[in-house]
Design a protein around this motif. Structure first.
Motif, PDB file in Angstrom:
ATOM      1  N   GLY A 135       0.727  -1.171   0.055  1.00  0.00           N
ATOM      2  CA  GLY A 135      -0.116  -0.092  -0.181  1.00  0.00           C
ATOM      3  C   GLY A 135       0.768   1.166  -0.058  1.00  0.00           C
ATOM      4  N   LEU A 136       2.132   1.077  -0.019  1.00  0.00           N
ATOM      5  CA  LEU A 136       3.143   2.470  -0.022  1.00  0.00           C
ATOM      6  C   LEU A 136       3.880   2.256  -1.241  1.00  0.00           C
ATOM      7  N   SER A 137       4.048   3.325  -1.854  1.00  0.00           N
ATOM      8  CA  SER A 137       4.993   3.594  -3.022  1.00  0.00           C
ATOM      9  C   SER A 137       6.008   4.542  -2.919  1.00  0.00           C
ATOM     10  N   GLY A 138       7.254   4.122  -3.679  1.00  0.00           N
ATOM     11  CA  GLY A 138       8.393   5.048  -3.521  1.00  0.00           C
ATOM     12  C   GLY A 138       9.864   4.419  -4.031  1.00  0.00           C
ATOM     13  N   VAL A 139      10.943   4.995  -3.892  1.00  0.00           N
ATOM     14  CA  VAL A 139      11.984   4.578  -4.211  1.00  0.00           C
ATOM     15  C   VAL A 139      12.459   3.478  -3.465  1.00  0.00           C
ATOM     16  N   VAL A 140      13.101   2.327  -3.684  1.00  0.00           N
ATOM     17  CA  VAL A 140      13.686   1.120  -2.796  1.00  0.00           C
ATOM     18  C   VAL A 140      15.079   1.850  -2.632  1.00  0.00           C
ATOM     19  N   GLU A 141      15.390   2.253  -1.127  1.00  0.00           N
ATOM     20  CA  GLU A 141      16.481   2.634  -0.875  1.00  0.00           C
ATOM     21  C   GLU A 141      17.550   1.516  -0.395  1.00  0.00           C
ATOM     22  N   GLN A 142      16.762   0.533   0.351  1.00  0.00           N
ATOM     23  CA  GLN A 142      17.772  -0.456   1.134  1.00  0.00           C
ATOM     24  C   GLN A 142      16.717  -1.772   1.063  1.00  0.00           C
ATOM     25  N   LEU A 143      17.559  -3.014   0.752  1.00  0.00           N
ATOM     26  CA  LEU A 143      16.760  -4.177   0.894  1.00  0.00           C
ATOM     27  C   LEU A 143      17.430  -5.190   2.038  1.00  0.00           C
ATOM     28  N   SER A 144      16.886  -5.395   3.028  1.00  0.00           N
ATOM     29  CA  SER A 144      17.511  -6.450   3.850  1.00  0.00           C
ATOM     30  C   SER A 144      16.915  -7.746   3.819  1.00  0.00           C
ATOM     31  N   ILE A 145      17.270  -8.701   4.612  1.00  0.00           N
ATOM     32  CA  ILE A 145      16.813  -9.906   4.304  1.00  0.00           C
ATOM     33  C   ILE A 145      15.332 -10.214   4.819  1.00  0.00           C
ATOM     34  N   ARG A 146      14.838  -9.052   5.462  1.00  0.00           N
ATOM     35  CA  ARG A 146      13.611  -9.003   6.462  1.00  0.00           C
ATOM     36  C   ARG A 146      12.657  -7.784   5.784  1.00  0.00           C
ATOM     37  N   SER A 147      13.191  -6.888   5.286  1.00  0.00           N
ATOM     38  CA  SER A 147      12.222  -5.804   4.863  1.00  0.00           C
ATOM     39  C   SER A 147      13.115  -4.842   3.806  1.00  0.00           C
ATOM     40  N   ILE A 148      12.018  -3.837   3.565  1.00  0.00           N
ATOM     41  CA  ILE A 148      12.223  -2.953   2.288  1.00  0.00           C
ATOM     42  C   ILE A 148      12.236  -1.540   2.841  1.00  0.00           C
ATOM     43  N   LYS A 149      13.189  -0.742   2.761  1.00  0.00           N
ATOM     44  CA  LYS A 149      13.001   0.679   2.973  1.00  0.00           C
ATOM     45  C   LYS A 149      12.902   1.593   1.629  1.00  0.00           C
ATOM     46  N   LEU A 150      11.471   2.086   1.812  1.00  0.00           N
ATOM     47  CA  LEU A 150      10.979   2.838   0.761  1.00  0.00           C
ATOM     48  C   LEU A 150      11.153   4.395   0.840  1.00  0.00           C
ATOM     49  N   ARG A 151      11.529   5.064   0.229  1.00  0.00           N
ATOM     50  CA  ARG A 151      11.606   6.487   0.225  1.00  0.00           C
ATOM     51  C   ARG A 151      10.442   7.152  -0.555  1.00  0.00           C
ATOM     52  N   ALA A 152       9.294   7.721  -0.064  1.00  0.00           N
ATOM     53  CA  ALA A 152       8.237   8.117  -0.660  1.00  0.00           C
ATOM     54  C   ALA A 152       8.669   9.631  -1.350  1.00  0.00           C
ATOM     55  N   GLN A 153       7.764  10.135  -2.298  1.00  0.00           N
ATOM     56  CA  GLN A 153       8.031  11.271  -2.903  1.00  0.00           C
ATOM     57  C   GLN A 153       7.838  12.443  -2.117  1.00  0.00           C
ATOM     58  N   ASP A 154       7.347  12.404  -0.858  1.00  0.00           N
ATOM     59  CA  ASP A 154       7.578  13.480   0.035  1.00  0.00           C
ATOM     60  C   ASP A 154       8.801  13.421   1.080  1.00  0.00           C
ATOM     61  N   GLY A 155       9.616  12.347   0.781  1.00  0.00           N
ATOM     62  CA  GLY A 155      10.593  12.497   1.708  1.00  0.00           C
ATOM     63  C   GLY A 155      10.654  11.527   2.815  1.00  0.00           C
ATOM     64  N   SER A 156       9.442  10.978   3.019  1.00  0.00           N
ATOM     65  CA  SER A 156       9.299  10.247   4.292  1.00  0.00           C
ATOM     66  C   SER A 156       9.960   8.858   3.936  1.00  0.00           C
ATOM     67  N   LEU A 157      10.354   8.073   5.014  1.00  0.00           N
ATOM     68  CA  LEU A 157      10.879   6.788   4.953  1.00  0.00           C
ATOM     69  C   LEU A 157      10.010   5.672   5.439  1.00  0.00           C
ATOM     70  N   HIS A 158       9.645   4.504   4.797  1.00  0.00           N
ATOM     71  CA  HIS A 158       8.787   3.670   5.025  1.00  0.00           C
ATOM     72  C   HIS A 158       9.603   2.406   5.151  1.00  0.00           C
ATOM     73  N   ILE A 159       9.424   1.691   6.248  1.00  0.00           N
ATOM     74  CA  ILE A 159      10.093   0.506   6.385  1.00  0.00           C
ATOM     75  C   ILE A 159       8.785  -0.656   6.194  1.00  0.00           C
ATOM     76  N   VAL A 160       8.748  -1.605   5.197  1.00  0.00           N
ATOM     77  CA  VAL A 160       7.793  -2.556   5.229  1.00  0.00           C
ATOM     78  C   VAL A 160       8.393  -3.856   5.230  1.00  0.00           C
ATOM     79  N   PRO A 161       7.906  -4.806   6.086  1.00  0.00           N
ATOM     80  CA  PRO A 161       8.263  -6.086   6.191  1.00  0.00           C
ATOM     81  C   PRO A 161       7.837  -6.999   5.090  1.00  0.00           C
ATOM     82  N   PHE A 162       8.550  -7.938   4.661  1.00  0.00           N
ATOM     83  CA  PHE A 162       8.372  -8.711   3.390  1.00  0.00           C
ATOM     84  C   PHE A 162       7.064  -9.480   3.875  1.00  0.00           C
ATOM     85  N   SER A 163       6.739  -9.582   5.008  1.00  0.00           N
ATOM     86  CA  SER A 163       5.351 -10.449   5.234  1.00  0.00           C
ATOM     87  C   SER A 163       4.393  -9.740   4.909  1.00  0.00           C
TER      88      SER A 163
END
Length: 168
Positions: A135-163
């Protein structure tokens, strides 16, 4: 000097210190060589025009570096414990039992890791991609084995677990 004679405490202490020092030296040498090889490979990929392969490698190599560091630390710790006289067999058995208990107790973490491994190996997401996940969109800044860090267009950082990722 008789303290350092054959079979005396001093000679065993010196032998243990030499073994620990040699183990630490080899561990640091392996880490530095692997780290230099990874950095060299990343620099070479940044010069190449193969953007898709470069993004995948930039995603997977930091994870490889972390796994290598943890492996080296565990091996060095076991060698040092063995040299100071600690029996490591019960520690290894106990780690297996604790690992199984953690696996059963943290099913979400296990699901995150398994989903993450499959997404990374299938090359579904790479660093630098613009994606919509959970449900979130943005540029993938980092991928770990457990989560995705997304940088949204407004500059906020979202950490989305793969589950939480059902579609990409």
């Amino acid at each position: 000097l008789s303290w350092f004679g054959q079979g005396q405490l001093g000679s065993r202490l010196v032998a243990a210190l030499i073994s620990v020092g040699l183990t630490l030296f080899v561990a640091i040498a392996v880490w530095e060589a692997a780290n230099a090889a990874i950095e060299r490979h990343l620099r070479q990929l940044s010069r190449d025009a193969k953007a898709a392969r470069s993004a995948r490698v930039r995603t997977l190599l930091p994870m490889l570096r972390t796994v290598l560091m943890i492996t080296i630390i565990v091996i060095v710790a076991f060698v040092i414990l063995t040299e100071i006289g600690v029996n490591v067999a019960p520690l290894i058995a106990g780690a297996g039992v604790v690992g199984i208990a953690i696996g059963f107790g943290s099913q979400t973490l296990v699901r995150d890791v398994i989903t993450g491994v499959f997404l990374l190996f299938e090359d579904a997401i790479a660093v630098g991609d613009v994606v919509q996940v959970g449900g979130l969109s943005g540029v993938v800044e980092q991928l770990s084995i457990r989560s995705i860090k997304l940088r949204a267009q407004d500059g906020s950082l979202h950490i989305v677990p793969f589950s939480a990722v059902t579609t990409v």
